[in-house]
Scaffold this motif. Structure first.
Motif, PDB file in Angstrom:
ATOM      1  N   ASN A  77       0.739  -1.234   0.070  1.00  0.00           N
ATOM      2  CA  ASN A  77      -0.041   0.021   0.048  1.00  0.00           C
ATOM      3  C   ASN A  77       0.860   1.222   0.054  1.00  0.00           C
ATOM      4  N   TYR A  78       2.221   1.176   0.617  1.00  0.00           N
ATOM      5  CA  TYR A  78       2.882   2.362   0.608  1.00  0.00           C
ATOM      6  C   TYR A  78       3.475   2.540  -0.650  1.00  0.00           C
ATOM      7  N   ARG A  79       3.904   1.560  -1.354  1.00  0.00           N
ATOM      8  CA  ARG A  79       4.519   1.566  -2.576  1.00  0.00           C
ATOM      9  C   ARG A  79       3.324   2.105  -3.748  1.00  0.00           C
ATOM     10  N   TYR A  80       2.043   1.615  -3.552  1.00  0.00           N
ATOM     11  CA  TYR A  80       1.295   2.293  -4.331  1.00  0.00           C
ATOM     12  C   TYR A  80       1.067   3.750  -4.186  1.00  0.00           C
ATOM     13  N   MET A  81       1.043   4.252  -3.018  1.00  0.00           N
ATOM     14  CA  MET A  81       0.812   5.615  -2.587  1.00  0.00           C
ATOM     15  C   MET A  81       2.127   6.258  -3.097  1.00  0.00           C
ATOM     16  N   ARG A  82       3.219   5.745  -3.061  1.00  0.00           N
ATOM     17  CA  ARG A  82       4.598   6.367  -3.487  1.00  0.00           C
ATOM     18  C   ARG A  82       4.356   6.512  -5.050  1.00  0.00           C
ATOM     19  N   ASP A  83       4.085   5.500  -5.643  1.00  0.00           N
ATOM     20  CA  ASP A  83       3.917   5.725  -7.109  1.00  0.00           C
ATOM     21  C   ASP A  83       2.960   6.653  -7.732  1.00  0.00           C
ATOM     22  N   VAL A  84       1.653   6.884  -6.648  1.00  0.00           N
ATOM     23  CA  VAL A  84       0.619   7.829  -7.162  1.00  0.00           C
ATOM     24  C   VAL A  84       1.364   9.282  -6.824  1.00  0.00           C
ATOM     25  N   LYS A  85       2.046   9.330  -5.806  1.00  0.00           N
ATOM     26  CA  LYS A  85       2.763  10.569  -5.740  1.00  0.00           C
ATOM     27  C   LYS A  85       3.537  11.067  -6.839  1.00  0.00           C
ATOM     28  N   ARG A  86       4.333  10.036  -7.253  1.00  0.00           N
ATOM     29  CA  ARG A  86       5.532  10.179  -8.350  1.00  0.00           C
ATOM     30  C   ARG A  86       4.781  10.721  -9.638  1.00  0.00           C
ATOM     31  N   ASN A  87       3.517   9.949  -9.791  1.00  0.00           N
ATOM     32  CA  ASN A  87       2.974  10.063 -11.208  1.00  0.00           C
ATOM     33  C   ASN A  87       2.448  11.458 -11.110  1.00  0.00           C
ATOM     34  N   GLU A  88       1.791  12.046  -9.951  1.00  0.00           N
ATOM     35  CA  GLU A  88       1.210  13.319  -9.916  1.00  0.00           C
ATOM     36  C   GLU A  88       2.427  14.447 -10.142  1.00  0.00           C
ATOM     37  N   ILE A  89       3.401  14.135  -9.550  1.00  0.00           N
ATOM     38  CA  ILE A  89       4.579  15.172  -9.878  1.00  0.00           C
ATOM     39  C   ILE A  89       4.837  15.296 -11.333  1.00  0.00           C
ATOM     40  N   LEU A  90       4.868  14.012 -11.949  1.00  0.00           N
ATOM     41  CA  LEU A  90       5.365  13.961 -13.344  1.00  0.00           C
ATOM     42  C   LEU A  90       4.403  14.436 -14.215  1.00  0.00           C
ATOM     43  N   THR A  91       2.968  14.317 -13.914  1.00  0.00           N
ATOM     44  CA  THR A  91       2.040  15.069 -14.598  1.00  0.00           C
ATOM     45  C   THR A  91       1.903  16.425 -14.534  1.00  0.00           C
ATOM     46  N   ARG A  92       2.536  17.028 -13.337  1.00  0.00           N
ATOM     47  CA  ARG A  92       2.515  18.366 -13.502  1.00  0.00           C
ATOM     48  C   ARG A  92       3.841  18.979 -14.282  1.00  0.00           C
ATOM     49  N   GLU A  93       4.769  18.146 -14.312  1.00  0.00           N
ATOM     50  CA  GLU A  93       5.910  18.440 -15.347  1.00  0.00           C
ATOM     51  C   GLU A  93       5.530  18.236 -16.686  1.00  0.00           C
ATOM     52  N   LEU A  94       4.668  17.301 -16.983  1.00  0.00           N
ATOM     53  CA  LEU A  94       4.156  17.231 -18.141  1.00  0.00           C
ATOM     54  C   LEU A  94       3.434  18.288 -18.756  1.00  0.00           C
ATOM     55  N   ARG A  95       2.598  18.823 -17.884  1.00  0.00           N
ATOM     56  CA  ARG A  95       1.773  19.955 -18.251  1.00  0.00           C
ATOM     57  C   ARG A  95       2.524  21.319 -18.567  1.00  0.00           C
ATOM     58  N   ARG A  96       3.751  21.266 -17.977  1.00  0.00           N
ATOM     59  CA  ARG A  96       4.818  22.332 -18.109  1.00  0.00           C
ATOM     60  C   ARG A  96       5.410  22.117 -19.582  1.00  0.00           C
ATOM     61  N   ASP A  97       5.487  20.902 -19.571  1.00  0.00           N
ATOM     62  CA  ASP A  97       6.502  20.617 -21.251  1.00  0.00           C
ATOM     63  C   ASP A  97       5.598  20.756 -22.209  1.00  0.00           C
ATOM     64  N   ILE A  98       4.539  20.388 -21.997  1.00  0.00           N
ATOM     65  CA  ILE A  98       3.481  20.276 -23.268  1.00  0.00           C
ATOM     66  C   ILE A  98       3.752  21.129 -24.484  1.00  0.00           C
ATOM     67  N   SER A  99       3.949  22.427 -24.335  1.00  0.00           N
ATOM     68  CA  SER A  99       4.166  23.421 -25.333  1.00  0.00           C
ATOM     69  C   SER A  99       5.475  23.115 -26.161  1.00  0.00           C
ATOM     70  N   GLN A 100       6.378  22.412 -25.564  1.00  0.00           N
ATOM     71  CA  GLN A 100       7.476  22.028 -26.258  1.00  0.00           C
ATOM     72  C   GLN A 100       7.394  20.823 -27.017  1.00  0.00           C
ATOM     73  N   LEU A 101       6.407  20.116 -26.894  1.00  0.00           N
ATOM     74  CA  LEU A 101       6.194  18.847 -27.449  1.00  0.00           C
ATOM     75  C   LEU A 101       5.515  18.997 -28.884  1.00  0.00           C
TER      76      LEU A 101
END
Length: 296
Positions: A77-101
């Motif tokens: 359960n902790y690993r699952y929540m850790r992965d969720v947290k990482r995915n949320e961080i990456l999604t925010r970064e993707l939103r910032r990068d989207i204009s360059q893709l």
């Protein structure tokens, strides 16, 4: 009470502590502390405090089993929540990068994609390893788009892995050929060697009774895309057929696992490769007939 009852209570309380804690408090540190707290309580329970509370003590194999069960439930359960947290961080970064893709479909599907899993490749070596991994493990379709191709990258290892991939029945689409608007393409020696390698490999495939197909197109292209089946699509800055992964340049590509996006991206690329659009001098586009794989 039976040991099965305590196993159920242990599992349910740990899961609820993590998920309910996350629902009412967006801080992962809080959720982690809550998960550690509940799990720690159950470990102490097994160790003996249950005696003073309910007059029941676990011992022998049951105590060992409850301890292992507590640790396993908490870990997953902790690993699952850790992965969720990482995915949320990456999604925010993707939103910032989207204009360059340079990917219209990715921008259109961003909100849907953000609800699922995304990942990132951030070094040349990671990109090269991912390309090899895709060719080794694909089941049905591989799509590779690269602005350039070189003999450094389309080497013997690449040729061998491509052949193995084709023997499994995979259809491989390769598109390359960067060209600036209004300029005639100028092919360097190592680019010509790579092109010739692909020509020879394609000829080798046609002469053998392989299950798969190698379909190569030389066409104006600046996209850097890698797609594996309907599993994931990768878009970013890495030229898959001209960078062997040893350069010191910063590279950044996004792995999208949304199946709807992956299938649409794959099918649209294949359609464009098979029926490309040729730019005219006025900058307009008109349809070609399907071009042969190699045009000089």
């Amino acid at each position: 009470m039976s040991p099965l009852y305590y196993f159920s209570v242990i599992g349910i309380t740990i899961i609820l502590a993590i998920f309910v804690g996350r629902r009412f408090n967006k801080s992962y540190d809080f959720v982690k502390l809550l998960g550690f707290g509940i799990s720690g309580f159950w470990l102490l329970w097994v160790a003996g405090i249950s005696t003073s509370i309910v007059g029941y003590v676990s011992s022998g194999p049951i105590a060992v089993a409850q301890t292992i069960f507590t640790l396993v439930v908490f870990y997953f359960n902790y690993r699952y929540m850790r992965d969720v947290k990482r995915n949320e961080i990456l999604t925010r970064e993707l939103r910032r990068d989207i204009s360059q893709l340079d990917n219209k479909l990715l921008r259109e599907k961003l909100e849907t994609i953000a609800q699922g899993k995304v990942d990132i490749l951030s070094t040349p070596n990671e990109h090269r390893e991912k390309l090899i991994e895709v060719l080794k493990n694909a089941r049905e379709t591989v799509v590779v788009l690269s602005g350039w191709t070189t003999s450094f990258t389309v080497n013997q290892e690449f040729r061998r892995i491509i052949a193995q991939c084709l023997k499994r029945g995979v259809i491989i689409y390769i598109g390359y050929g960067y060209q600036k608007a209004g300029e005639e393409p100028v092919e360097k020696e190592y680019e010509g060697e790579a092109r010739q390698t692909l020509v020879e490999l394609q000829s080798w495939v046609e002469k053998r009774d392989l299950k798969g197909q190698l379909i190569v197109f030389s066409c104006p292209n600046h996209a850097k895309t890698l797609i594996k089946d309907d599993e994931y699509a990768i878009n970013g800055s890495f030229n898959w057929l001209s960078n062997i992964g040893t350069s010191q340049n910063e590279e950044r590509s996004w792995i999208v696992y949304n199946k709807e996006f992956v299938t649409q991206e794959r099918d649209s690329i294949i359609k464009v490769l098979e029926y490309p659009l040729k730019p005219t001098k006025g900058g307009l586009f008109k349809k070609w007939l399907p071009v042969p794989p190699w045009r000089d």
